[in-house]
Design a protein around this motif. Structure first.
Motif, PDB file in Angstrom:
ATOM      1  N   GLU A 234      52.424 119.047 -42.374  1.00 10.59           N
ATOM      2  CA  GLU A 234      52.502 118.752 -43.812  1.00 10.59           C
ATOM      3  C   GLU A 234      53.898 118.276 -44.192  1.00 10.59           C
ATOM      4  OE1 GLU A 234      50.403 121.225 -46.847  1.00 10.59           O
ATOM      5  OE2 GLU A 234      50.035 122.551 -45.135  1.00 10.59           O
ATOM      6  N   GLN A 235      54.915 118.993 -43.724  1.00  9.52           N
ATOM      7  CA  GLN A 235      56.294 118.623 -44.047  1.00  9.52           C
ATOM      8  C   GLN A 235      56.617 117.222 -43.513  1.00  9.52           C
ATOM      9  OE1 GLN A 235      58.579 120.050 -45.912  1.00  9.52           O
ATOM     10  NE2 GLN A 235      60.112 118.474 -45.461  1.00  9.52           N
ATOM     11  N   ALA A 236      56.240 116.962 -42.253  1.00  6.96           N
ATOM     12  CA  ALA A 236      56.549 115.673 -41.628  1.00  6.96           C
ATOM     13  C   ALA A 236      55.836 114.529 -42.345  1.00  6.96           C
ATOM     14  CB  ALA A 236      56.157 115.700 -40.154  1.00  6.96           C
ATOM     15  N   LEU A 237      54.575 114.730 -42.700  1.00  8.35           N
ATOM     16  CA  LEU A 237      53.808 113.658 -43.338  1.00  8.35           C
ATOM     17  C   LEU A 237      54.254 113.407 -44.770  1.00  8.35           C
ATOM     18  CD1 LEU A 237      52.204 113.913 -40.757  1.00  8.35           C
ATOM     19  CD2 LEU A 237      50.104 113.812 -42.087  1.00  8.35           C
ATOM     20  N   HIS A 238      54.668 114.483 -45.463  1.00  7.54           N
ATOM     21  CA  HIS A 238      55.225 114.298 -46.797  1.00  7.54           C
ATOM     22  C   HIS A 238      56.506 113.460 -46.722  1.00  7.54           C
ATOM     23  CE1 HIS A 238      52.505 116.485 -49.306  1.00  7.54           C
ATOM     24  NE2 HIS A 238      52.660 117.630 -48.660  1.00  7.54           N
ATOM     25  N   GLU A 239      57.305 113.668 -45.689  1.00  7.51           N
ATOM     26  CA  GLU A 239      58.522 112.878 -45.508  1.00  7.51           C
ATOM     27  C   GLU A 239      58.215 111.395 -45.314  1.00  7.51           C
ATOM     28  OE1 GLU A 239      60.475 114.628 -42.177  1.00  7.51           O
ATOM     29  OE2 GLU A 239      61.064 116.455 -43.263  1.00  7.51           O
ATOM     30  N   GLU A 240      57.040 111.099 -44.767  1.00 10.76           N
ATOM     31  CA  GLU A 240      56.630 109.713 -44.549  1.00 10.76           C
ATOM     32  C   GLU A 240      55.893 109.130 -45.753  1.00 10.76           C
ATOM     33  OE1 GLU A 240      57.390 107.878 -41.716  1.00 10.76           O
ATOM     34  OE2 GLU A 240      58.665 109.631 -41.448  1.00 10.76           O
ATOM     35  N   GLY A 241      55.763 109.907 -46.812  1.00  9.14           N
ATOM     36  CA  GLY A 241      55.110 109.396 -48.008  1.00  9.14           C
ATOM     37  C   GLY A 241      53.608 109.544 -48.028  1.00  9.14           C
ATOM     38  N   CYS A 242      53.052 110.337 -47.110  1.00 12.78           N
ATOM     39  CA  CYS A 242      51.603 110.519 -47.056  1.00 12.78           C
ATOM     40  C   CYS A 242      51.129 111.496 -48.123  1.00 12.78           C
ATOM     41  CB  CYS A 242      51.180 111.046 -45.685  1.00 12.78           C
ATOM     42  SG  CYS A 242      51.409 109.878 -44.348  1.00 12.78           S
TER      43      CYS A 242
ATOM     44  N   MET B  55      52.162 105.302 -47.187  1.00 19.04           N
ATOM     45  CA  MET B  55      51.408 105.695 -46.002  1.00 19.04           C
ATOM     46  C   MET B  55      50.024 106.193 -46.406  1.00 19.04           C
ATOM     47  SD  MET B  55      53.072 105.142 -43.159  1.00 19.04           S
ATOM     48  CE  MET B  55      52.562 106.321 -41.911  1.00 19.04           C
ATOM     49  N   MET B  56      49.334 106.821 -45.485  1.00 19.30           N
ATOM     50  CA  MET B  56      47.902 107.077 -45.659  1.00 19.30           C
ATOM     51  C   MET B  56      47.591 108.440 -46.260  1.00 19.30           C
ATOM     52  SD  MET B  56      46.696 105.536 -41.995  1.00 19.30           S
ATOM     53  CE  MET B  56      48.145 106.196 -41.196  1.00 19.30           C
ATOM     54  N   ARG B  57      46.426 108.490 -46.909  1.00 21.75           N
ATOM     55  CA  ARG B  57      45.892 109.785 -47.337  1.00 21.75           C
ATOM     56  C   ARG B  57      45.347 110.483 -46.087  1.00 21.75           C
ATOM     57  NH1 ARG B  57      44.245 106.209 -51.107  1.00 21.75           N
ATOM     58  NH2 ARG B  57      42.229 105.933 -50.115  1.00 21.75           N
ATOM     59  N   THR B  58      45.899 111.628 -45.765  1.00 17.90           N
ATOM     60  CA  THR B  58      45.640 112.258 -44.466  1.00 17.90           C
ATOM     61  C   THR B  58      45.151 113.689 -44.639  1.00 17.90           C
ATOM     62  OG1 THR B  58      47.403 110.921 -43.495  1.00 17.90           O
ATOM     63  CG2 THR B  58      46.646 112.815 -42.220  1.00 17.90           C
ATOM     64  N   LEU B  59      44.148 114.041 -43.858  1.00 14.46           N
ATOM     65  CA  LEU B  59      43.619 115.408 -43.820  1.00 14.46           C
ATOM     66  C   LEU B  59      44.028 116.057 -42.517  1.00 14.46           C
ATOM     67  CD1 LEU B  59      41.752 117.731 -44.814  1.00 14.46           C
ATOM     68  CD2 LEU B  59      39.851 116.515 -43.689  1.00 14.46           C
ATOM     69  N   ILE B  60      44.661 117.226 -42.592  1.00 13.90           N
ATOM     70  CA  ILE B  60      45.050 117.998 -41.409  1.00 13.90           C
ATOM     71  C   ILE B  60      44.069 119.150 -41.247  1.00 13.90           C
ATOM     72  CG2 ILE B  60      46.846 119.443 -40.369  1.00 13.90           C
ATOM     73  CD1 ILE B  60      48.855 117.900 -42.177  1.00 13.90           C
ATOM     74  N   ILE B  61      43.503 119.284 -40.054  1.00 18.38           N
ATOM     75  CA  ILE B  61      42.601 120.414 -39.765  1.00 18.38           C
ATOM     76  C   ILE B  61      43.135 121.131 -38.529  1.00 18.38           C
ATOM     77  CG2 ILE B  61      40.226 121.131 -39.338  1.00 18.38           C
ATOM     78  CD1 ILE B  61      39.299 118.400 -40.342  1.00 18.38           C
TER      79      ILE B  61
END
Length: 448
Positions: A18-26, A1-7
């Protein structure tokens, strides 16, 4: 998945995301406010930014403005409270990819779904970019010196400057989508997106949502509002493959969009506008579909303002040497050696009728490269070993070792070739009805 920035200034929201996106492989980076987010964007390459709309200091709109000006390839997903939906819609108009409402308690499932959709759209963009820069997909299917290709190329150049809908007809594997891409690439919309959807691979209900988008709660599983491909293709081209498979209600919705440039997301009372050129394609006899009541005649009149025909490979065999060379040059198969092709092998390829068109040619050459251990030019024997036996028998006229079904398949293909791919004419010659012919074409894996 994508490199993602959360603001986001809310710690709980950041942690859940963060937890959800890590689960998706981001790969995830988090920032607590807009200024910190922009610093992160300047220091690291991201593909997606998920930002809260309202934050102290630099808010989500300021982040969006900075991204649009400095990193336009980055997609921005806006998070908003229930009362900020109007502002979020305005952010969409200013270039945000989508917005999601933060429910209480916050659930990241909708964000996961939105990122999955975005991942698909980004893949389509990359594919379009590769084709635009001379990648295999466009060049090998289309380019060639034959008169059939030159005629099509001239027609595409004539049609490209207008915004009129276009209907592309041609056999399976002949390159209809590639012709549509080339049409887009030399049009005034070339800087906009090119998005494709196979109407035959998506059910009628889902296709409406894919094209027009939907509102949250409009059907089971619609956990968030989602813009459709028409919105994503704004300023560009939308390619509708296998147009003849579109359901009746969907045809009505498409006709309205073609007439007025208006559409309505599933479950919405809002009427939206879009500036998108529609290019349709079919490998079927669409006039016959109208005759059978399976396709609306008013939609046909509207979408075939201009009709282009992509010639099958057996009508452009003069292109075959160049096509074969280009396929071999661009094949990327791990553990294999680049091969060239001998004149004798080209002759063997030219003798084949190619019912699967360029797609079949690529598969044959790929199989030769995979199965052989040679390093020199491909030989005639290697080609004949990979061509279907029924084809070799057709060339020699020796059918004594063939089954009745194989002989029927050969005869149907001969009649189709003689009729120039016109299935209505072929059915008359074979003295069978049109539906029976379609059934046999499907049974024998011939071009439909």
């Amino acid at each position: 998945m994508m490199r993602t920035l959360i603001i986001d200034d809310e710690e709980y929201v950041r942690l859940v995301l963060e937890q959800a996106l890590h689960e998706e492989g981001c790969e995830v980076t988090a920032a607590t406010h807009g200024a910190a987010g922009i610093e992160a964007l300047q220091a690291t390459t991201f593909e997606c930014v998920i930002t809260d709309l309202r934050m102290p200091g630099l808010d989500g709109r300021a982040v969006l403005k900075w991204v649009r000006e400095h990193q336009p390839d980055v997609d921005v997903l806006m998070l908003t409270g229930h009362g900020d939906v109007k502002d979020a819609v305005e952010a969409i108009k200013q270039g945000a990819w989508d917005f999601l409402v933060k429910d209480t308690p916050f659930d990241a499932a909708a964000v996961k779904a939105a990122l999955a959709r975005l991942n698909t759209v980004r893949a389509l963009r990359k594919e379009n970019l590769a084709a635009r820069h001379g990648g295999f997909t466009r060049d090998v299917i289309i380019e060639g010196p034959s008169l059939a290709w030159q005629k099509l190329k001239t027609q595409i150049a004539q049609v490209a400057p207008s915004n009129a809908p276009v209907l592309i007809q041609g056999e399976t594997g002949s390159g209809k989508e590639i012709a549509a891409r080339l049409l887009h690439d030399i049009s005034r919309r070339a800087s906009g997106p090119f998005l494709a959807v196979n109407c035959g691979a998506v059910s009628g209900e889902l296709l409406e949502s894919e094209l027009f988008g939907h509102e949250k709660g409009s059907f089971t599983g619609a956990t968030a509002a989602k813009p459709g491909l028409i919105a994503a293709a704004e300023g560009g081209t939308l390619f509708l493959d296998e147009l003849g498979e579109m359901s009746g209600p969907m045809q009505v919705s498409l006709l309205r969009f073609l007439d007025r440039g208006e559409y309505r997301p599933v479950g919405s009372t809002r009427t939206l506008q879009a500036n998108v050129r529609v290019v349709g394609a079919t490998n079927q006899d669409i006039q016959e579909l109208v005759h059978q009541g399976r396709f609306r005649d008013d939609l046909l009149y509207r979408i075939n303002t201009v009709t282009l025909r992509v010639p099958p490979l057996h009508e452009r065999k003069g292109d075959l040497p160049k096509l074969a060379e280009h396929i071999l040059l661009t094949l990327r198969i791990s553990g294999t050696t680049k091969r060239t092709i001998s004149p004798e092998a080209v002759q063997a390829l030219t003798a084949h009728s190619w019912p699967g068109n360029v797609r079949e040619l690529r598969n044959v050459l790929e199989g030769i490269v995979l199965m052989s251990h040679g390093t020199g030019p491909i030989s005639r024997e290697e080609v004949l070993a990979l061509l279907p036996k029924t084809r070799s028998s057709l060339q020699t006229g020796d059918h004594t070792h063939l089954s009745l079904e194989e002989i029927e398949r050969l005869h149907i293909q001969r009649v189709l070739d003689a009729s120039g791919g016109n299935k209505t004419q072929a059915a008359k010659t074979l003295d069978i009805d049109y539906k029976t012919l379609l059934t046999k074409l499907k049974k024998y894996g011939l071009a439909t």
